[in-house]
Scaffold this active site. Structure first.
Site, PDB file in Angstrom:
ATOM      1  N   ASP A 131      -0.585   4.080   2.765  1.00 41.65           N
ATOM      2  CA  ASP A 131      -1.311   4.078   1.497  1.00 41.65           C
ATOM      3  C   ASP A 131      -2.682   3.458   1.669  1.00 41.65           C
ATOM      4  O   ASP A 131      -3.617   3.815   0.953  1.00 41.65           O
ATOM      5  CB  ASP A 131      -0.488   3.349   0.431  1.00 41.65           C
TER       6      ASP A 131
HETATM    7  C1  LIG Z   1       1.432  10.868   2.530  1.00 49.05           C
HETATM    8  S1  LIG Z   1       2.076   9.856   1.270  1.00 49.05           S
HETATM    9  C2  LIG Z   1       1.664   8.259   1.763  1.00 49.05           C
HETATM   10  C3  LIG Z   1       2.535   7.189   1.144  1.00 49.05           C
HETATM   11  O1  LIG Z   1       2.645   7.269  -0.317  1.00 49.05           O
HETATM   12  C4  LIG Z   1       3.994   6.934  -0.686  1.00 49.05           C
HETATM   13  O2  LIG Z   1       4.061   6.003  -1.748  1.00 49.05           O
HETATM   14  P1  LIG Z   1       4.517   6.475  -3.242  1.00 49.05           P
HETATM   15  O3  LIG Z   1       5.693   7.385  -3.098  1.00 49.05           O
HETATM   16  O4  LIG Z   1       4.836   5.159  -3.956  1.00 49.05           O
HETATM   17  O5  LIG Z   1       3.285   7.145  -3.814  1.00 49.05           O
HETATM   18  C5  LIG Z   1       4.578   6.317   0.553  1.00 49.05           C
HETATM   19  O6  LIG Z   1       4.143   4.966   0.713  1.00 49.05           O
HETATM   20  C6  LIG Z   1       3.970   7.222   1.599  1.00 49.05           C
HETATM   21  O7  LIG Z   1       4.138   6.770   2.892  1.00 49.05           O
END
Ligand SMILES: CSC[C@H]1O[C@H](OP(=O)(O)O)[C@H](O)[C@@H]1O
Length: 374
Positions: free
Chosen positions: A253
């Site tokens: 992220d």
């Molecule tokens: C390519 S997605 C990157 C990252 O985003 C996800 O978080 P969330 O589901 O809370 O938006 C997850 O940390 C992924 O690794």
């Protein structure tokens, strides 16, 4: 209810809908996004999620709204459309704090708006420049993910001890449901599978939102990729018992300038067990997830999610086959629910981007992301 799909974002100029990921894999429901209010809500409630997808849905929610307002002749001057776009981007930035992609996109779009407005007399000049830039994000993201998949698969093949038995463990969801398509860490798994090099994929459940069991498992089954779901607390036992698991691949992220990486909660402990079991721990992310302004992981804001999301699960009761929410914890128990944790660069073997693979210099425990990107 519509047919199953791996397309999380549907867009044509003036029209945007997002796959409501809160009800996957039980139901496939697309929801129309008419404006930034809808876009902000979809991101904040995690109907749409995934660092790249968050940026894209935010940008496109503004695209559909500014397009509609322009068609209604609401902008009489360039200043009016610039003011609207600025205020909208600032609002969208408040939807979720950790994934830098949203802020990267907002910064680039705002710079474009300012540079276009400088010489524009017609507000439509600014509107059209914004629409084209926001729409280009959909195209660029898939292209970037295909490159990440290629570079990441090559790195694993080059460094695997047993090149004939390569299994990979992944965490959370980093596939087509988290991006505009193909995915980042899951893109590496797709690339290995497409080239006949993947023995098996393992995905963690990824409590409490269950991105792994609800989304990644859904993608792997959808594409007939040999895969097994495990609980988050099974990862170390898997690595101890199954030597074919030679890499853990995860998304990001926010990658700090020294390579410290914020990713879904549970990533840090996977990096620790990868170190203990001497296997590769790979972060896969587009350069839009790298934040050179954040020096180390200590400076990354970690989103705290509502306690309700930890003490309930959304499932389908077998007897009535209807999605339902079930409470799984004692009432009044305290809850800590950080959405992400930070993995120190020291525990990361490589950071794979669309521009190539970033490695640490011999003897160094940190990456130099600045020199890689500049
Ligand atoms: C390519 S997605 C990157 C990252 O985003 C996800 O978080 P969330 O589901 O809370 O938006 C997850 O940390 C992924 O690794």
């Amino acid at each position: 209810m519509t047919a199953k799909t791996l397309e999380a974002i549907k867009y044509t100029r003036g029209n945007l809908s997002i796959l409501n990921q809160l009800v996957l894999p039980h139901e496939t429901i697309f929801e129309t996004v008419l404006n930034v209010q809808n876009g902000h809500a979809a991101i904040k409630t995690m109907k749409t999620r995934g660092a790249p997808a968050i940026a894209i849905v935010a940008a496109l929610s503004l695209a559909v709204e500014v397009n509609a307002r322009a068609e209604n002749k609401e902008f009489e001057t360039v200043d009016q459309v610039v003011k609207f776009l600025f205020e909208s981007l600032e609002y969208l930035k408040t939807s979720r704090p950790t994934a830098v992609n949203l802020f990267d996109a907002a910064g680039k779009l705002w710079a474009l708006i300012q540079s276009t407005a400088k010489d524009a007399n017609d507000p439509m000049t600014v509107v059209n420049a914004y629409l084209e830039a926001a729409e280009q994000m959909l195209v660029d993201d898939v292209k970037d993910n295909k490159n990440i998949g290629k570079f990441g698969a090559e790195f694993i093949l080059e460094n695997a001890k047993d090149k004939d038995h390569i299994s990979v463990l992944t965490h959370c969801n980093t596939g087509s449901l988290a991006t505009a398509g193909w995915g980042t860490a899951l893109g590496i798994i797709r690339d290995l599978h497409a080239n006949g090099k993947l023995e098996h994929a393992y995905c963690t459940e990824t409590r409490p939102y269950n991105q792994g069991s609800r989304l990644t498992a859904y993608e792997l089954v959808y594409e007939d990729i040999p895969a097994t779901l495990i609980c988050d607390n099974m990862a170390s036992a898997l690595l101890k018992q199954n030597p074919s698991v030679q890499a853990i691949v995860v998304g990001a992220d926010r990658v700090a300038a020294n390579g410290d990486t914020a990713n879904k909660i549970g990533t840090y402990q996977l990096a620790i067990t990868a170190k203990y079991h001497n296997i590769m721990f790979i972060v896969a992310a587009p350069s839009t997830s790298i934040d050179l302004n954040t020096k180390t992981g200590k400076d990354i804001v970690i989103e705290q999610r509502p306690s309700e999301e930890l003490v309930t699960v959304t499932g389908v009761r077998v007897q009535d086959d209807e999605p339902t929410c079930i409470r799984t914890a004692a009432a009044d128990i305290g809850v800590w629910n950080p959405s992400f944790d930070v993995t120190p660069a020291e525990l990361i073997s490589a950071i794979v981007t669309e521009q190539g693979v970033v490695l640490k210099k011999d003897g160094e425990i940190e990456f130099n992301m600045t020199s890689f990107l500049n």
